[in-house]
Design a protein around this motif. Sequence first.
Motif, PDB file in Angstrom:
ATOM      1  N   VAL A  95      12.617   0.065  -0.615  1.00  0.00           N
ATOM      2  CA  VAL A  95      11.737   0.343  -1.746  1.00  0.00           C
ATOM      3  C   VAL A  95      11.831  -0.756  -2.791  1.00  0.00           C
ATOM      4  CG1 VAL A  95      11.417   1.859  -3.732  1.00  0.00           C
ATOM      5  CG2 VAL A  95      11.614   2.823  -1.439  1.00  0.00           C
ATOM      6  N   GLN A  96      13.022  -1.238  -3.044  1.00  0.00           N
ATOM      7  CA  GLN A  96      13.191  -2.301  -4.040  1.00  0.00           C
ATOM      8  C   GLN A  96      12.469  -3.567  -3.621  1.00  0.00           C
ATOM      9  OE1 GLN A  96      14.404  -2.163  -7.121  1.00  0.00           O
ATOM     10  NE2 GLN A  96      14.661   0.041  -6.749  1.00  0.00           N
ATOM     11  N   ARG A  97      12.532  -3.908  -2.330  1.00  0.00           N
ATOM     12  CA  ARG A  97      11.814  -5.086  -1.844  1.00  0.00           C
ATOM     13  C   ARG A  97      10.308  -4.915  -2.020  1.00  0.00           C
ATOM     14  NH1 ARG A  97      15.591  -4.738   2.416  1.00  0.00           N
ATOM     15  NH2 ARG A  97      14.019  -3.771   3.777  1.00  0.00           N
ATOM     16  N   LEU A  98       9.812  -3.730  -1.682  1.00  0.00           N
ATOM     17  CA  LEU A  98       8.380  -3.473  -1.821  1.00  0.00           C
ATOM     18  C   LEU A  98       7.960  -3.494  -3.287  1.00  0.00           C
ATOM     19  CD1 LEU A  98       7.859  -0.624   0.803  1.00  0.00           C
ATOM     20  CD2 LEU A  98       6.787  -2.898   0.835  1.00  0.00           C
ATOM     21  N   ARG A  99       8.800  -2.943  -4.150  1.00  0.00           N
ATOM     22  CA  ARG A  99       8.467  -2.940  -5.579  1.00  0.00           C
ATOM     23  C   ARG A  99       8.357  -4.356  -6.122  1.00  0.00           C
ATOM     24  NH1 ARG A  99      12.598   1.643  -7.975  1.00  0.00           N
ATOM     25  NH2 ARG A  99      11.287   3.489  -7.610  1.00  0.00           N
ATOM     26  N   ARG A 100       9.341  -5.199  -5.757  1.00  0.00           N
ATOM     27  CA  ARG A 100       9.320  -6.585  -6.243  1.00  0.00           C
ATOM     28  C   ARG A 100       8.069  -7.310  -5.745  1.00  0.00           C
ATOM     29  NH1 ARG A 100      14.988  -6.257  -5.256  1.00  0.00           N
ATOM     30  NH2 ARG A 100      14.723  -7.191  -3.183  1.00  0.00           N
ATOM     31  N   ARG A 101       7.743  -7.083  -4.463  1.00  0.00           N
ATOM     32  CA  ARG A 101       6.549  -7.717  -3.909  1.00  0.00           C
ATOM     33  C   ARG A 101       5.291  -7.217  -4.610  1.00  0.00           C
ATOM     34  NH1 ARG A 101       3.984  -6.921   2.036  1.00  0.00           N
ATOM     35  NH2 ARG A 101       2.646  -8.773   2.054  1.00  0.00           N
ATOM     36  N   ARG A 102       5.204  -5.900  -4.791  1.00  0.00           N
ATOM     37  CA  ARG A 102       4.042  -5.334  -5.463  1.00  0.00           C
ATOM     38  C   ARG A 102       3.925  -5.857  -6.889  1.00  0.00           C
ATOM     39  NH1 ARG A 102       4.922   0.510  -7.356  1.00  0.00           N
ATOM     40  NH2 ARG A 102       6.349  -0.751  -8.608  1.00  0.00           N
ATOM     41  N   ASP A 103       5.021  -5.855  -7.627  1.00  0.00           N
ATOM     42  CA  ASP A 103       4.974  -6.270  -9.027  1.00  0.00           C
ATOM     43  C   ASP A 103       4.580  -7.741  -9.151  1.00  0.00           C
ATOM     44  OD1 ASP A 103       5.743  -3.724  -9.643  1.00  0.00           O
ATOM     45  OD2 ASP A 103       7.834  -4.233 -10.080  1.00  0.00           O
ATOM     46  N   ARG A 104       5.063  -8.568  -8.223  1.00  0.00           N
ATOM     47  CA  ARG A 104       4.711  -9.993  -8.249  1.00  0.00           C
ATOM     48  C   ARG A 104       3.210 -10.176  -8.010  1.00  0.00           C
ATOM     49  NH1 ARG A 104       8.051 -11.282  -4.829  1.00  0.00           N
ATOM     50  NH2 ARG A 104       6.765 -11.424  -2.954  1.00  0.00           N
ATOM     51  N   MET A 105       2.685  -9.489  -6.999  1.00  0.00           N
ATOM     52  CA  MET A 105       1.251  -9.606  -6.698  1.00  0.00           C
ATOM     53  C   MET A 105       0.393  -8.960  -7.773  1.00  0.00           C
ATOM     54  SD  MET A 105       0.953  -9.235  -2.547  1.00  0.00           S
ATOM     55  CE  MET A 105       1.852  -7.689  -2.432  1.00  0.00           C
ATOM     56  N   ARG A 106       0.877  -7.876  -8.369  1.00  0.00           N
ATOM     57  CA  ARG A 106       0.125  -7.232  -9.442  1.00  0.00           C
ATOM     58  C   ARG A 106       0.023  -8.152 -10.654  1.00  0.00           C
ATOM     59  NH1 ARG A 106      -3.766  -4.477  -9.692  1.00  0.00           N
ATOM     60  NH2 ARG A 106      -2.886  -2.883  -8.296  1.00  0.00           N
ATOM     61  N   ALA A 107       1.109  -8.866 -10.970  1.00  0.00           N
ATOM     62  CA  ALA A 107       1.089  -9.791 -12.103  1.00  0.00           C
ATOM     63  C   ALA A 107       0.071 -10.903 -11.869  1.00  0.00           C
ATOM     64  CB  ALA A 107       2.481 -10.383 -12.324  1.00  0.00           C
ATOM     65  N   PHE A 108       0.016 -11.415 -10.620  1.00  0.00           N
ATOM     66  CA  PHE A 108      -0.969 -12.450 -10.304  1.00  0.00           C
ATOM     67  C   PHE A 108      -2.387 -11.894 -10.390  1.00  0.00           C
ATOM     68  CE2 PHE A 108      -3.642 -14.657  -7.168  1.00  0.00           C
ATOM     69  CZ  PHE A 108      -3.579 -15.947  -7.675  1.00  0.00           C
TER      70      PHE A 108
END
Length: 330
Positions: A209-222
Amino acid sequence: MLATGAYERQLPFPGWTVPGVVAAGGAQAMLKSGLVLPGQRVVVAGSGPLLLAVASSLAAAGARVPAVVEASGYLGYARHRVPLHSRSAVTEVHGTDRVQAVTVSRVGRDWRPVPGTGRRIVCDALAVGHGLVPQIELATSLGCATRRTPDATHALVLDSLQETSVPGVWAAGETGGVGGAQLTQAEGELAAIAVASRLRRKLVDGARVQRLRRRRDRMRAFADAMANAHAPRPGWTDWLGDDTDVCRCEEVTARRIREAVADLGAEDVRTVKLLTRAGMGWCQGRMCGTAVACLAASGSDGNVPPSPERRPLAVPVPLAVLGSLAEADD
């Protein structure tokens, strides 16, 4: 679990109802569904990264693309040797029975046309779009809370595991803000884990979940940065002539909306709708909602998104019903 997607945002301009003017995403859908071209010389215009994909698809399918017209600032993009005109917009379409040409004008940072910069480009079709709007009617009818996005639309408020403000209702994809297929996949996986964990009464897999959250948050910021860069600016309303249809379904012109605000005291979209019927047609404001909201935003920043409405019912419409309507018209 809601994943209802998005629809294209359209901003009106003189001539946008002429046959041959299609949505940018609609042009791409035509190609994908049957390799049908909207025309042989197709100008692609509006704002957002979708324009580049549409222009590339049209050129690859054999259409000539005389220009990609981007209202926001873009650094040197060019595909298939297609000229890119940034800080520019199609401000008028010429033609009666079919598109014959478009006028492209330079625009300032507020998207207000620069006087004397208009020039004609000959074409027989125009593919135009100004980004995407999350389709959240089903969610708001359930009472889900929303937030304003960087490109002046509304998206759902979601927690770290994609759950909405209504317990037991999750969402993924454009409902939480437009961000592309990879972001949607990450959000969908997070939501699936959360739903399965809730049903099984088990804790979620922390590391995954932490890996997915980091990936999601990075793409959401972009995605948010892109949305902010391509958000419509308030000066676009200067494209409109008084006789320009804003609400196509009910044939409500810019003049009538401006009169409702200036002369009749309308201060919001709902009042404008009641006074003019703008947004009360078959598309229920999907085509004109943004434009009506901006014109109604007298004294504000001029770029106010239409408030999400809660509708009591959401039902599928069978193709047989649509077919019978066509027969009745005949």
